[in-house]
Scaffold this motif. Structure first.
Motif, mmCIF file in Angstrom:
data_model
loop_
_atom_site.group_PDB
_atom_site.id
_atom_site.type_symbol
_atom_site.label_atom_id
_atom_site.label_comp_id
_atom_site.label_asym_id
_atom_site.label_seq_id
_atom_site.Cartn_x
_atom_site.Cartn_y
_atom_site.Cartn_z
ATOM 1 N N ASP A 75 0.853 -1.200 0.000
ATOM 2 C CA ASP A 75 0.000 0.000 0.000
ATOM 3 C C ASP A 75 0.882 1.241 0.000
ATOM 4 N N PRO A 76 0.482 2.272 -0.739
ATOM 5 C CA PRO A 76 1.294 3.501 -0.777
ATOM 6 C C PRO A 76 1.161 4.297 0.519
ATOM 7 N N ILE A 77 2.082 5.219 0.709
ATOM 8 C CA ILE A 77 2.035 6.096 1.873
ATOM 9 C C ILE A 77 1.115 7.261 1.573
ATOM 10 N N PRO A 78 0.053 7.439 2.342
ATOM 11 C CA PRO A 78 -0.809 8.593 2.090
ATOM 12 C C PRO A 78 -0.095 9.885 2.470
ATOM 13 N N ALA A 79 -0.576 10.996 1.937
ATOM 14 C CA ALA A 79 0.060 12.286 2.216
ATOM 15 C C ALA A 79 0.104 12.542 3.709
ATOM 16 N N GLU A 80 -0.975 12.197 4.393
ATOM 17 C CA GLU A 80 -0.988 12.298 5.861
ATOM 18 C C GLU A 80 -2.034 11.328 6.382
#
Lengths: 440, 210
Positions: free
Chosen positions: A70-75
């Motif tokens: 899963d990608p890293i969300p902006a925050e």
């Protein structure tokens, strides 16, 4: 407030099937892998140098090795994995309130790893729901028998040098459903009004010294900014000794349900003294004797009496694994685990019994064993597969030994809604491996 | 290289020494303070706790039993039920006087509160649960008159105010004792011990110590 019609039936629904799942409650003996190893070694000794017998097909490549994660969300504010969804704080369901504003939720102690309770699992007890307070508008006042009545904004409070300390917090009512009958199934239900955190804030003694306590000021009243205006009076000795005004818990600001933006904290004293959403501190000569100091949080005593201001939580312990609702899968080695704590000091010894109290053996205390803090104990137990009755008994640095409920009932009245239950808490293990509450 | 290492060690030790001196003030009260002065007049809406043993800080105002019945039927009955005998959310607020030496003890403002002004303090700050601090002082006095009248503690024509409320004689007044724990004297027995007892065991004679 009334009792649930049949708490055990309710429990079977909420724990046994829907939430816990079968696998979560099953403990495999620690000896299983070892036996496998010994079997393999025996085969090797017999000349089969290829080692263990191969499976029909090789272990497949896990899917997670073959795709992007899963990608890293902006925050974000990170939450536990979906596979740990069963680890939840749960509203009281043995003593069931008919509304959920003056109510409580309980920590899943059977799932707690280490001594620190994650903030999202820290038990709650409110008198009129969770107050929502804008820290920019919040004001704390110190007045009464002081030379200089003072007002503080949150910016003022966080400007002081701070201290951080690990302490448990326990509700005075923890375990109150289980005096005469085994009403709770799990340790979350029987002991879940207990948790432990690192608390960060300002010693209350500093702020009181700044206001200047007059000689006649012997008690200090703490009042919350919630819809119940919850209030308790504390002897000045405790306030000046180790009390804190806390805004931090486990590395972040307090959660709303723990009193955001500030609460009082009295190490080792019953949770309700640690007034949440704190907005007023009044130094007084003697307590106001309000409802929460007389009709509530008092203990029935023989001859119609009531003990009040019994605020220290005395030395107590409980085995969390194996504990009620769990199931042991076959004889073998199990690590017995649990917690011990004392509002009067440090835990010095924890003893375990496996035969209902006839003989006791000392468990290992896993450090740190801090003052007024949850302390872990462990013991390697070889279950022979027969019926057993397990319990822990803690001793603290004052020399106090955790009593049985019989010991307590000989000096207090156990009638109705009885708080301050620090009795030794036995679990039975049946031949089937089922673990059950054995308080009576 | 070796002498440089030694220098580094010495410097490290010095730094450690310096920081431990600095750390000596950890947990000590700083000489600064950030509180701002506040006047009593600023706190009139906040300073609402009642010193219940003598009624100190009870406000002006007055209420009667019939007025209290009206307030009760508008604001309280939904949770506490007809005549405060218990409703869908809470149990009875009436009765229990004389039950303290029985089991179960029936806990109501009449049977439990040692001082009558406790009811004023609590109702004003916390009731009704969906609108705390919304009642006027007259309404709080009135509803307290109604509840204590239902408990047989004040007559039908009672006028509840700061003076009369503090004078009501509460049956549970002398029931409270201060904490005298530790009150259990358990010992650390390791072998040949008495099995873990139950609450029911406590009503049997104590076994002779082994």
């Amino acid at each position: 407030m009334t009792k649930a019609g049949d708490p055990r039936a309710a429990e079977a629904v909420s724990w046994g099937h829907q939430d816990e799942g079968e696998a979560a409650g099953v403990i495999m003996p620690a000896s299983t892998p070892r036996r496998g190893f010994l079997k393999g070694a025996a085969l090797a000794g017999a000349g089969l140098m290829t080692g263990s017998v191969a499976k029909a097909a090789p272990l497949p490549i896990p899917e997670s090795n073959t795709v992007m994660g899963d990608p890293i969300p902006a925050e974000s504010y990170g939450l536990p994995t979906e596979f740990e969804k069963h680890v939840k704080r749960r509203r009281s369901d043995v003593f069931k309130n008919k509304q959920n504003f003056s109510d409580w939720s309980m920590t899943p102690l059977q799932h707690q790893i280490g001594i620190v309770t994650p903030n999202g699992l820290f038990f709650e007890r409110h008198h009129n729901g969770v107050a929502k307070i804008d820290p920019d508008k919040h004001r704390l006042v110190i007045h009464g028998l002081v030379d200089r009545p003072l007002e503080f904004s949150m910016d003022d409070i966080v400007r002081y040098p701070s201290v951080s300390r690990f302490h448990f917090m326990e509700c005075s009512g923890n375990t109150l459903t289980d005096w005469r009958e085994p009403k709770s199934v799990t340790v979350q239900q029987s002991h879940g009004l207990l948790a432990c955190a690192q608390w960060t804030g300002v010693p209350l003694s500093w702020l009181l010294a700044e206001a200047g306590v007059k000689p006649e000021g012997k008690w200090v009243m703490f009042e919350g900014g919630d819809g119940s205006g919850h209030l308790r009076s504390i002897p000045i000795e405790k306030v000046m000794d180790d009390a804190l005004l806390v805004y931090g818990q486990n590395g972040e600001r307090l959660r709303a349900e723990q009193g955001y933006p500030i609460r009082a904290f009295f190490p080792g004293w019953e949770g309700n003294t640690c007034v949440k959403w704190l907005r007023r501190i009044k130094v007084v000569a003697e307590p106001d004797q309000i409802r929460g100091e007389t009709a509530r949080y008092s203990d029935p005593m023989p001859n119609g009496k009531w003990r009040q201001f019994s605020m220290v939580m005395e030395c107590k312990s409980v085995i969390t694994s194996p504990s009620g609702g769990m199931s042991l899968k076959g004889p073998g080695l199990y690590e017995v685990q649990g917690f011990a704590w004392s509002g009067n000091g440090k835990i010095t010894n924890v003893d375990l019994t496996f035969d209902g109290g006839r003989t006791w053996r000392e468990a290992a205390i896993e450090g740190p064993a801090l003052d007024k803090c949850l302390t872990r104990f462990r013991y390697r137990w070889n279950w022979d597969g027969g019926p057993a009755k397990l319990a822990s008994r803690a001793m603290d640095s004052t020399g106090y030994v955790q009593p049985t409920v019989e010991d307590i009932a000989r000096v207090r009245e156990i009638s109705g809604f009885v708080q301050h239950h620090n009795g030794i808490f036995p679990w039975t293990v049946a031949q089937s491996g089922e673990v059950s509450n054995a308080i009576a | 290289m070796r002498s440089r290492d030694l220098l580094g060690l010495v410097a490290g030790a010095l730094l450690a020494g310096v920081s431990s001196v600095d750390a000596a003030d950890y947990g000590q009260r700083p000489e600064v303070g950030y509180g701002k002065p506040v006047a009593d007049a600023d706190l009139v809406l906040w300073n609402i706790d009642i010193h219940t043993p003598d009624g100190a800080n009870l406000p002006a105002g007055e209420g009667t039993v019939p007025a209290g019945k009206l307030v009760y039927e508008q604001k309280c009955i939904a949770c506490h039920g007809e005549k405060a005998a218990g409703g869908p959310v809470y149990g009875t607020l009436v009765g229990g006087i004389g039950s303290m030496t029985k089991s179960p003890r029936v806990l109501t403002p009449g049977s439990m509160y040692p001082y009558a002004p406790i009811l004023f303090d609590y109702v004003r700050r916390a009731m009704p649960m969906d609108a705390p601090q919304s009642l006027t002082n007259d309404e709080v006095y009135a509803v307290a008159a109604y509840i204590y009248n239902l408990n047989g503690l004040v007559p039908d024509d009672f006028k509840m105010n700061a003076t009369t409320m503090a004078r009501i004689e509460m049956p549970n007044r002398d029931a409270f004792v201060r904490d005298n724990r530790p009150d259990t004297l358990a010992e650390r027995c390791m072998s040949d011990c008495k099995p873990i007892g139950t609450v029911a065991d406590a009503s049997k004679p104590a076994a002779a110590p082994r």
